[in-house]
Design a protein around this motif. Sequence first.
Motif, PDB file in Angstrom:
ATOM      1  N   UNK A  68       4.548  68.172  51.635  1.00 29.64           N
ATOM      2  CA  UNK A  68       5.628  67.199  51.842  1.00 29.64           C
ATOM      3  C   UNK A  68       6.657  67.838  52.771  1.00 29.64           C
ATOM      4  N   UNK A  69       6.539  67.662  54.094  1.00 28.64           N
ATOM      5  CA  UNK A  69       7.426  68.349  55.040  1.00 28.64           C
ATOM      6  C   UNK A  69       8.913  68.167  54.762  1.00 28.64           C
ATOM      7  N   UNK A  70       9.330  66.989  54.273  1.00 32.38           N
ATOM      8  CA  UNK A  70      10.753  66.754  54.022  1.00 32.38           C
ATOM      9  C   UNK A  70      11.280  67.563  52.842  1.00 32.38           C
ATOM     10  N   UNK A  71      10.376  68.178  52.069  1.00 33.48           N
ATOM     11  CA  UNK A  71      10.805  68.981  50.920  1.00 33.48           C
ATOM     12  C   UNK A  71      11.604  70.203  51.350  1.00 33.48           C
ATOM     13  N   UNK A 124       9.256  57.744  55.903  1.00 32.70           N
ATOM     14  CA  UNK A 124       9.711  58.901  56.670  1.00 32.70           C
ATOM     15  C   UNK A 124       9.393  60.228  55.988  1.00 32.70           C
ATOM     16  N   UNK A 125       8.772  60.182  54.802  1.00 35.76           N
ATOM     17  CA  UNK A 125       8.538  61.414  54.054  1.00 35.76           C
ATOM     18  C   UNK A 125       7.388  62.247  54.627  1.00 35.76           C
ATOM     19  N   UNK A 126       6.460  61.602  55.341  1.00 38.05           N
ATOM     20  CA  UNK A 126       5.381  62.281  56.077  1.00 38.05           C
ATOM     21  C   UNK A 126       4.487  63.159  55.204  1.00 38.05           C
ATOM     22  N   UNK A 127       4.230  62.741  53.957  1.00 37.69           N
ATOM     23  CA  UNK A 127       3.341  63.511  53.087  1.00 37.69           C
ATOM     24  C   UNK A 127       1.959  63.623  53.723  1.00 37.69           C
ATOM     25  N   UNK A 128       1.397  64.834  53.711  1.00 35.16           N
ATOM     26  CA  UNK A 128       0.150  65.103  54.414  1.00 35.16           C
ATOM     27  C   UNK A 128      -1.042  64.321  53.859  1.00 35.16           C
ATOM     28  N   UNK A 184      10.828  42.902  31.813  1.00 39.60           N
ATOM     29  CA  UNK A 184      11.704  43.864  31.162  1.00 39.60           C
ATOM     30  C   UNK A 184      11.850  45.138  31.981  1.00 39.60           C
ATOM     31  N   UNK A 185      13.039  45.713  31.981  1.00 37.22           N
ATOM     32  CA  UNK A 185      13.254  46.930  32.758  1.00 37.22           C
ATOM     33  C   UNK A 185      12.347  48.069  32.316  1.00 37.22           C
ATOM     34  N   UNK A 186      12.004  48.115  31.054  1.00 39.41           N
ATOM     35  CA  UNK A 186      11.122  49.177  30.569  1.00 39.41           C
ATOM     36  C   UNK A 186       9.697  49.027  31.106  1.00 39.41           C
ATOM     37  N   UNK A 187       9.414  47.878  31.717  1.00 34.41           N
ATOM     38  CA  UNK A 187       8.102  47.656  32.329  1.00 34.41           C
ATOM     39  C   UNK A 187       8.131  47.892  33.841  1.00 34.41           C
ATOM     40  N   UNK A 188       9.237  48.468  34.323  1.00 35.93           N
ATOM     41  CA  UNK A 188       9.392  48.778  35.740  1.00 35.93           C
ATOM     42  C   UNK A 188       9.393  50.297  35.927  1.00 35.93           C
ATOM     43  N   UNK A 189       8.735  50.784  36.964  1.00 36.70           N
ATOM     44  CA  UNK A 189       8.684  52.216  37.251  1.00 36.70           C
ATOM     45  C   UNK A 189       9.106  52.463  38.693  1.00 36.70           C
ATOM     46  N   UNK A 190      10.021  53.391  38.879  1.00 33.32           N
ATOM     47  CA  UNK A 190      10.448  53.811  40.216  1.00 33.32           C
ATOM     48  C   UNK A 190       9.944  55.227  40.442  1.00 33.32           C
ATOM     49  N   UNK A 191       9.230  55.432  41.546  1.00 34.30           N
ATOM     50  CA  UNK A 191       8.653  56.739  41.851  1.00 34.30           C
ATOM     51  C   UNK A 191       9.275  57.311  43.120  1.00 34.30           C
ATOM     52  N   UNK A 192       9.503  58.621  43.130  1.00 38.88           N
ATOM     53  CA  UNK A 192      10.128  59.269  44.282  1.00 38.88           C
ATOM     54  C   UNK A 192       9.539  60.654  44.512  1.00 38.88           C
ATOM     55  N   UNK A 193       9.545  61.114  45.777  1.00 38.29           N
ATOM     56  CA  UNK A 193       9.207  62.509  46.051  1.00 38.29           C
ATOM     57  C   UNK A 193      10.474  63.357  46.037  1.00 38.29           C
ATOM     58  N   UNK A 194      11.628  62.700  45.934  1.00 37.37           N
ATOM     59  CA  UNK A 194      12.892  63.419  45.852  1.00 37.37           C
ATOM     60  C   UNK A 194      13.731  63.276  47.104  1.00 37.37           C
ATOM     61  N   UNK A 195      14.931  62.720  46.940  1.00 37.21           N
ATOM     62  CA  UNK A 195      15.919  62.605  48.013  1.00 37.21           C
ATOM     63  C   UNK A 195      17.216  63.182  47.468  1.00 37.21           C
ATOM     64  N   UNK A 196      17.804  64.183  48.121  1.00 40.13           N
ATOM     65  CA  UNK A 196      19.001  64.838  47.579  1.00 40.13           C
ATOM     66  C   UNK A 196      20.087  63.852  47.163  1.00 40.13           C
ATOM     67  N   UNK A 197      20.600  64.045  45.955  1.00 43.97           N
ATOM     68  CA  UNK A 197      21.711  63.286  45.361  1.00 43.97           C
ATOM     69  C   UNK A 197      21.338  61.869  44.921  1.00 43.97           C
ATOM     70  N   UNK A 198      20.157  61.388  45.285  1.00 43.69           N
ATOM     71  CA  UNK A 198      19.796  60.016  44.937  1.00 43.69           C
ATOM     72  C   UNK A 198      19.317  59.885  43.493  1.00 43.69           C
ATOM     73  N   UNK A 199      18.752  60.951  42.939  1.00 37.37           N
ATOM     74  CA  UNK A 199      18.320  60.900  41.541  1.00 37.37           C
ATOM     75  C   UNK A 199      19.541  60.768  40.642  1.00 37.37           C
ATOM     76  N   UNK A 200      20.574  61.506  40.975  1.00 34.68           N
ATOM     77  CA  UNK A 200      21.830  61.409  40.224  1.00 34.68           C
ATOM     78  C   UNK A 200      22.406  59.994  40.348  1.00 34.68           C
ATOM     79  N   UNK A 201      22.368  59.444  41.558  1.00 35.60           N
ATOM     80  CA  UNK A 201      22.891  58.095  41.782  1.00 35.60           C
ATOM     81  C   UNK A 201      22.107  57.070  40.966  1.00 35.60           C
TER      82      UNK A 201
END
Length: 359
Positions: A229-232, A117-121, A186-203
Amino acid sequence: MTTTQSVQSVLLGKSLPELTEWIEGTGQPTYRGKQLYQWLYQKGVHNLQEITVFPKAWRAEMQDYPVGRSQIHHHKTAPDGTRKYLLKLHDGLIIETVGIPTEKRLTVCVSSQVGCAMACEFCATGKMGFTRHLQAYEILDQVLTVQEDFRQRVSHVVFMGMGEPLANIEEVIKAVHSLNKDIGIGQRSLTISTVGVPDKIRALAEEHLQVTFAVSLHAPNQDLRETLIPTAKHYPIHDLLDECREYVDITRRRLSFEYILLAGVNDLPEHATELAKHLRGFQSHVNLIPYNPISEEEFKRPGKKRINVFKQILQDHKIAVSVRYSKGLEADAACGQLRTNLIKKVEVDHAQPLQKMTK
Protein backbone atom coordinates in the motif's frame (compact mmCIF):
# COMPACT_ATOMS: atom_id res chain seq x y z
CA MET A 1 -11.61 16.08 -13.09
CA THR A 2 -15.27 15.53 -13.90
CA THR A 3 -17.73 17.91 -12.30
CA THR A 4 -20.44 16.39 -10.15
CA GLN A 5 -24.15 16.96 -10.51
CA SER A 6 -25.42 19.50 -8.00
CA VAL A 7 -26.75 17.70 -4.93
CA GLN A 8 -29.35 20.44 -4.56
CA SER A 9 -30.88 19.38 -7.90
CA VAL A 10 -31.15 15.67 -7.01
CA LEU A 11 -34.02 14.28 -4.94
CA LEU A 12 -32.42 11.02 -3.79
CA GLY A 13 -30.64 11.54 -0.48
CA LYS A 14 -33.07 14.17 0.77
CA SER A 15 -34.93 13.60 4.03
CA LEU A 16 -38.71 13.67 4.43
CA PRO A 17 -38.70 17.32 5.66
CA GLU A 18 -36.44 18.34 2.77
CA LEU A 19 -38.62 16.59 0.20
CA THR A 20 -41.74 18.12 1.72
CA GLU A 21 -40.23 21.59 1.47
CA TRP A 22 -39.23 20.91 -2.14
CA ILE A 23 -42.64 19.57 -3.14
CA GLU A 24 -44.39 22.57 -1.60
CA GLY A 25 -42.11 24.78 -3.68
CA THR A 26 -43.51 23.18 -6.83
CA GLY A 27 -47.06 24.12 -5.82
CA GLN A 28 -48.12 20.73 -4.46
CA PRO A 29 -49.79 20.20 -1.04
CA THR A 30 -47.72 19.15 1.98
CA TYR A 31 -48.96 15.54 2.04
CA ARG A 32 -47.31 14.97 -1.35
CA GLY A 33 -43.94 15.12 0.42
CA LYS A 34 -44.59 11.80 2.16
CA GLN A 35 -45.78 10.26 -1.09
CA LEU A 36 -42.64 11.37 -2.89
CA TYR A 37 -40.50 10.03 -0.01
CA GLN A 38 -42.19 6.61 -0.21
CA TRP A 39 -41.87 6.37 -3.99
CA LEU A 40 -38.19 7.34 -3.86
CA TYR A 41 -37.04 5.03 -1.08
CA GLN A 42 -39.58 2.21 -1.03
CA LYS A 43 -40.47 1.88 -4.70
CA GLY A 44 -37.12 3.13 -6.03
CA VAL A 45 -38.50 5.21 -8.92
CA HIS A 46 -36.05 6.39 -11.59
CA ASN A 47 -38.02 9.46 -12.69
CA LEU A 48 -40.97 11.51 -11.53
CA GLN A 49 -43.16 10.28 -14.38
CA GLU A 50 -43.35 6.92 -12.59
CA ILE A 51 -45.13 8.39 -9.55
CA THR A 52 -48.66 7.68 -10.72
CA VAL A 53 -50.36 9.12 -7.61
CA PHE A 54 -49.21 12.60 -8.67
CA PRO A 55 -51.22 14.75 -11.11
CA LYS A 56 -50.43 14.01 -14.76
CA ALA A 57 -49.88 17.68 -15.56
CA TRP A 58 -47.34 18.05 -12.72
CA ARG A 59 -45.49 14.90 -13.84
CA ALA A 60 -45.27 16.24 -17.37
CA GLU A 61 -43.95 19.57 -16.11
CA MET A 62 -41.35 17.92 -13.81
CA GLN A 63 -40.41 14.96 -16.01
CA ASP A 64 -36.82 16.12 -16.52
CA TYR A 65 -36.11 16.92 -12.87
CA PRO A 66 -33.26 14.57 -11.78
CA VAL A 67 -34.12 11.90 -9.23
CA GLY A 68 -30.50 10.74 -8.97
CA ARG A 69 -30.63 7.19 -10.34
CA SER A 70 -27.96 5.59 -12.50
CA GLN A 71 -28.21 3.20 -15.47
CA ILE A 72 -27.02 -0.42 -15.44
CA HIS A 73 -24.26 -0.34 -18.05
CA HIS A 74 -23.30 -4.01 -17.71
CA HIS A 75 -23.84 -6.85 -15.25
CA LYS A 76 -22.52 -10.34 -14.68
CA THR A 77 -23.73 -13.19 -12.45
CA ALA A 78 -21.54 -15.87 -10.87
CA PRO A 79 -22.73 -19.47 -10.27
CA ASP A 80 -23.04 -18.71 -6.54
CA GLY A 81 -25.61 -16.02 -7.33
CA THR A 82 -23.35 -13.02 -6.77
CA ARG A 83 -24.16 -10.25 -9.24
CA LYS A 84 -21.70 -7.54 -10.20
CA TYR A 85 -22.89 -4.35 -11.86
CA LEU A 86 -21.25 -1.55 -13.79
CA LEU A 87 -23.38 1.54 -13.24
CA LYS A 88 -23.24 4.56 -15.53
CA LEU A 89 -23.49 7.84 -13.62
CA HIS A 90 -25.01 11.10 -14.83
CA ASP A 91 -21.61 12.28 -16.13
CA GLY A 92 -20.91 9.04 -18.01
CA LEU A 93 -18.41 7.67 -15.50
CA ILE A 94 -18.59 3.99 -14.58
CA ILE A 95 -18.59 2.52 -11.07
CA GLU A 96 -19.00 -0.99 -9.70
CA THR A 97 -21.33 -2.42 -7.13
CA VAL A 98 -21.95 -6.03 -6.08
CA GLY A 99 -25.02 -7.86 -4.80
CA ILE A 100 -24.11 -10.82 -2.60
CA PRO A 101 -27.04 -13.10 -1.69
CA THR A 102 -27.01 -15.77 1.00
CA GLU A 103 -29.82 -17.84 2.46
CA LYS A 104 -30.79 -15.21 5.03
CA ARG A 105 -29.48 -11.89 3.72
CA LEU A 106 -28.68 -9.72 0.72
CA THR A 107 -25.50 -7.69 1.05
CA VAL A 108 -24.48 -4.85 -1.24
CA CYS A 109 -20.81 -3.93 -1.62
CA VAL A 110 -20.85 -0.23 -2.57
CA SER A 111 -18.25 2.06 -4.08
CA SER A 112 -17.53 5.43 -2.48
CA GLN A 113 -15.31 6.92 -5.21
CA VAL A 114 -14.74 6.63 -8.95
CA GLY A 115 -11.35 4.92 -8.87
CA CYS A 116 -9.05 5.15 -5.89
CA ALA A 117 -5.90 7.06 -4.91
CA MET A 118 -4.58 4.44 -2.48
CA ALA A 119 -2.82 2.49 -5.29
CA CYS A 120 -2.77 -0.86 -3.46
CA GLU A 121 -0.62 -3.27 -5.47
CA PHE A 122 -3.08 -6.18 -5.25
CA CYS A 123 -6.23 -4.20 -6.12
CA ALA A 124 -7.64 -3.67 -9.62
CA THR A 125 -9.22 -0.37 -8.58
CA GLY A 126 -5.84 0.86 -7.40
CA LYS A 127 -4.61 0.56 -11.00
CA MET A 128 -7.25 3.02 -12.23
CA GLY A 129 -6.17 6.09 -10.32
CA PHE A 130 -8.65 8.53 -8.79
CA THR A 131 -11.32 10.45 -10.73
CA ARG A 132 -13.77 11.88 -8.19
CA HIS A 133 -15.72 11.30 -4.98
CA LEU A 134 -19.22 9.90 -5.12
CA GLN A 135 -22.06 11.94 -3.68
CA ALA A 136 -24.22 10.35 -0.99
CA TYR A 137 -27.11 9.88 -3.41
CA GLU A 138 -24.82 7.94 -5.78
CA ILE A 139 -24.05 5.54 -2.93
CA LEU A 140 -27.75 5.14 -2.08
CA ASP A 141 -28.53 4.50 -5.74
CA GLN A 142 -26.25 1.44 -5.74
CA VAL A 143 -28.26 -0.13 -2.92
CA LEU A 144 -31.60 0.64 -4.57
CA THR A 145 -30.34 -0.76 -7.89
CA VAL A 146 -29.37 -4.09 -6.34
CA GLN A 147 -32.57 -4.24 -4.33
CA GLU A 148 -34.63 -3.65 -7.47
CA ASP A 149 -32.71 -6.19 -9.57
CA PHE A 150 -32.89 -8.95 -6.93
CA ARG A 151 -36.49 -8.04 -6.02
CA GLN A 152 -35.40 -8.55 -2.45
CA ARG A 153 -34.83 -6.18 0.43
CA VAL A 154 -31.17 -5.35 1.08
CA SER A 155 -30.23 -6.28 4.64
CA HIS A 156 -26.53 -5.34 4.80
CA VAL A 157 -24.23 -2.82 3.12
CA VAL A 158 -20.43 -2.87 3.11
CA PHE A 159 -18.32 0.08 1.96
CA MET A 160 -15.69 -2.16 0.39
CA GLY A 161 -16.09 -1.35 -3.28
CA MET A 162 -14.15 1.12 -5.40
CA GLY A 163 -12.47 3.92 -3.45
CA GLU A 164 -11.35 4.75 0.08
CA PRO A 165 -14.44 5.61 2.18
CA LEU A 166 -12.59 7.74 4.74
CA ALA A 167 -11.13 9.92 1.96
CA ASN A 168 -14.77 10.79 1.20
CA ILE A 169 -15.93 10.73 4.80
CA GLU A 170 -18.56 13.49 4.68
CA GLU A 171 -20.54 11.89 1.86
CA VAL A 172 -20.11 8.41 3.34
CA ILE A 173 -21.53 9.58 6.69
CA LYS A 174 -24.47 11.23 4.89
CA ALA A 175 -25.07 7.96 3.05
CA VAL A 176 -24.94 5.98 6.31
CA HIS A 177 -27.61 8.17 7.90
CA SER A 178 -29.85 7.94 4.82
CA LEU A 179 -29.39 4.18 4.46
CA ASN A 180 -30.50 3.92 8.07
CA LYS A 181 -33.32 6.48 8.28
CA ASP A 182 -34.67 6.50 4.73
CA ILE A 183 -34.02 3.01 3.32
CA GLY A 184 -34.38 1.36 6.73
CA ILE A 185 -31.15 -0.60 7.12
CA GLY A 186 -29.90 -0.76 10.71
CA GLN A 187 -26.53 0.87 11.33
CA ARG A 188 -25.23 -2.34 12.86
CA SER A 189 -25.77 -3.93 9.44
CA LEU A 190 -23.46 -1.40 7.78
CA THR A 191 -19.67 -1.83 7.51
CA ILE A 192 -17.13 0.84 6.60
CA SER A 193 -13.70 -0.41 5.52
CA THR A 194 -10.50 1.62 5.24
CA VAL A 195 -6.78 1.15 4.59
CA GLY A 196 -6.21 4.13 6.87
CA VAL A 197 -6.26 7.90 6.33
CA PRO A 198 -4.54 10.05 9.00
CA ASP A 199 -6.98 11.62 11.49
CA LYS A 200 -10.05 10.25 9.69
CA ILE A 201 -10.51 7.25 11.99
CA ARG A 202 -10.74 9.63 14.93
CA ALA A 203 -13.22 11.78 12.98
CA LEU A 204 -15.36 8.73 12.26
CA ALA A 205 -15.27 7.68 15.92
CA GLU A 206 -16.56 11.10 16.97
CA GLU A 207 -19.68 10.54 14.86
CA HIS A 208 -20.64 7.76 17.33
CA LEU A 209 -22.18 5.61 14.61
CA GLN A 210 -23.21 2.03 15.34
CA VAL A 211 -21.60 0.69 12.17
CA THR A 212 -19.00 -2.07 11.97
CA PHE A 213 -15.58 -0.56 11.30
CA ALA A 214 -12.96 -2.57 9.41
CA VAL A 215 -9.29 -1.62 8.96
CA SER A 216 -7.33 -3.22 6.13
CA LEU A 217 -3.83 -3.98 7.44
CA HIS A 218 -2.60 -6.59 4.92
CA ALA A 219 0.89 -6.53 6.48
CA PRO A 220 2.34 -6.90 10.00
CA ASN A 221 5.07 -4.25 9.63
CA GLN A 222 5.64 -0.88 8.03
CA ASP A 223 8.12 -1.93 5.31
CA LEU A 224 5.90 -4.65 3.90
CA ARG A 225 2.79 -2.48 4.24
CA GLU A 226 4.41 0.30 2.21
CA THR A 227 5.28 -2.24 -0.49
CA LEU A 228 1.67 -3.36 -0.75
CA ILE A 229 0.00 0.00 0.00
CA PRO A 230 2.23 2.88 -1.24
CA THR A 231 0.19 5.55 0.60
CA ALA A 232 1.00 3.82 3.90
CA LYS A 233 4.30 5.72 3.93
CA HIS A 234 2.27 8.73 5.09
CA TYR A 235 0.66 6.75 7.91
CA PRO A 236 3.04 4.52 9.94
CA ILE A 237 1.44 1.33 11.18
CA HIS A 238 2.02 2.26 14.84
CA ASP A 239 0.15 5.56 14.32
CA LEU A 240 -2.65 3.71 12.55
CA LEU A 241 -3.01 1.23 15.40
CA ASP A 242 -2.93 4.02 17.98
CA GLU A 243 -5.82 5.71 16.20
CA CYS A 244 -7.64 2.37 16.10
CA ARG A 245 -7.28 2.12 19.88
CA GLU A 246 -8.74 5.63 20.13
CA TYR A 247 -11.66 4.47 18.02
CA VAL A 248 -12.37 1.61 20.45
CA ASP A 249 -12.02 3.95 23.44
CA ILE A 250 -14.39 6.55 21.99
CA THR A 251 -17.03 4.23 20.53
CA ARG A 252 -16.75 1.27 22.94
CA ARG A 253 -17.17 -0.88 19.85
CA ARG A 254 -15.01 -3.71 18.60
CA LEU A 255 -13.33 -3.20 15.25
CA SER A 256 -12.30 -5.66 12.55
CA PHE A 257 -8.93 -6.03 10.85
CA GLU A 258 -8.89 -7.20 7.25
CA TYR A 259 -5.81 -9.11 6.09
CA ILE A 260 -5.53 -10.30 2.47
CA LEU A 261 -3.29 -13.37 2.32
CA LEU A 262 -0.80 -13.24 -0.58
CA ALA A 263 1.15 -16.45 -1.17
CA GLY A 264 4.80 -16.08 -0.16
CA VAL A 265 4.41 -12.36 0.51
CA ASN A 266 2.59 -11.82 3.81
CA ASP A 267 1.34 -15.30 4.75
CA LEU A 268 4.39 -16.80 6.45
CA PRO A 269 4.30 -18.01 10.08
CA GLU A 270 6.57 -15.16 11.15
CA HIS A 271 4.10 -12.70 9.66
CA ALA A 272 1.28 -14.22 11.72
CA THR A 273 3.37 -14.02 14.90
CA GLU A 274 4.27 -10.38 14.23
CA LEU A 275 0.65 -9.50 13.51
CA ALA A 276 -0.47 -11.18 16.73
CA LYS A 277 1.95 -9.05 18.76
CA HIS A 278 0.42 -5.87 17.31
CA LEU A 279 -3.14 -6.94 18.08
CA ARG A 280 -2.67 -8.46 21.52
CA GLY A 281 -5.09 -6.84 23.98
CA PHE A 282 -7.10 -5.23 21.17
CA GLN A 283 -10.90 -5.36 21.20
CA SER A 284 -10.94 -6.68 17.65
CA HIS A 285 -11.52 -9.51 15.21
CA VAL A 286 -9.30 -10.49 12.26
CA ASN A 287 -10.75 -11.49 8.89
CA LEU A 288 -8.22 -13.43 6.83
CA ILE A 289 -9.07 -13.07 3.13
CA PRO A 290 -7.34 -15.41 0.65
CA TYR A 291 -6.33 -13.32 -2.35
CA ASN A 292 -8.73 -12.96 -5.29
CA PRO A 293 -6.34 -12.86 -8.31
CA ILE A 294 -6.39 -10.05 -10.88
CA SER A 295 -4.76 -10.12 -14.29
CA GLU A 296 -2.57 -7.06 -13.66
CA GLU A 297 -0.57 -8.72 -10.88
CA GLU A 298 1.23 -12.02 -10.31
CA PHE A 299 0.19 -12.40 -6.67
CA LYS A 300 -1.17 -15.84 -5.86
CA ARG A 301 -3.70 -17.20 -3.39
CA PRO A 302 -2.07 -19.37 -0.70
CA GLY A 303 -3.12 -22.99 -0.28
CA LYS A 304 -5.48 -24.08 2.48
CA LYS A 305 -2.67 -25.54 4.58
CA ARG A 306 -0.80 -22.22 4.65
CA ILE A 307 -4.03 -20.37 5.44
CA ASN A 308 -4.85 -22.73 8.32
CA VAL A 309 -1.33 -22.42 9.80
CA PHE A 310 -1.62 -18.61 9.75
CA LYS A 311 -5.04 -18.79 11.39
CA GLN A 312 -3.86 -21.22 14.05
CA ILE A 313 -0.92 -19.02 15.06
CA LEU A 314 -3.29 -16.11 15.63
CA GLN A 315 -5.61 -18.32 17.64
CA ASP A 316 -2.69 -19.57 19.73
CA HIS A 317 -2.02 -15.92 20.62
CA LYS A 318 -5.68 -15.51 21.70
CA ILE A 319 -6.57 -13.38 18.65
CA ALA A 320 -10.17 -13.75 17.40
CA VAL A 321 -9.91 -14.75 13.76
CA SER A 322 -11.89 -16.21 10.88
CA VAL A 323 -11.26 -16.91 7.20
CA ARG A 324 -13.49 -15.11 4.70
CA TYR A 325 -13.44 -16.47 1.17
CA SER A 326 -14.48 -14.10 -1.61
CA LYS A 327 -17.75 -14.81 -3.38
CA GLY A 328 -18.39 -14.29 -7.06
CA LEU A 329 -14.92 -15.16 -8.40
CA GLU A 330 -16.44 -16.13 -11.76
CA ALA A 331 -18.07 -12.67 -11.98
CA ASP A 332 -14.80 -10.73 -11.61
CA ALA A 333 -16.03 -9.73 -8.17
CA ALA A 334 -12.70 -8.46 -6.83
CA CYS A 335 -12.84 -4.68 -6.59
CA GLY A 336 -12.30 -3.10 -10.02
CA GLN A 337 -12.03 -6.35 -11.97
CA LEU A 338 -15.22 -6.27 -14.00
CA ARG A 339 -14.76 -2.63 -15.05
CA THR A 340 -11.11 -3.22 -15.95
CA ASN A 341 -11.79 -6.41 -17.88
CA LEU A 342 -14.74 -4.94 -19.78
CA ILE A 343 -12.70 -1.88 -20.74
CA LYS A 344 -9.92 -4.13 -22.02
CA LYS A 345 -12.41 -6.08 -24.12
CA VAL A 346 -13.84 -2.87 -25.57
CA GLU A 347 -10.36 -1.61 -26.41
CA VAL A 348 -9.38 -4.90 -28.07
CA ASP A 349 -12.62 -5.34 -30.01
CA HIS A 350 -13.10 -1.75 -31.09
CA ALA A 351 -9.77 0.00 -30.49
CA GLN A 352 -11.81 2.33 -28.31
CA PRO A 353 -9.98 4.30 -25.59
CA LEU A 354 -11.22 4.45 -22.00
CA GLN A 355 -12.52 8.02 -22.40
CA LYS A 356 -15.00 6.94 -25.08
CA MET A 357 -16.50 4.32 -22.83
CA THR A 358 -16.80 6.36 -19.67
CA LYS A 359 -18.00 9.68 -20.99
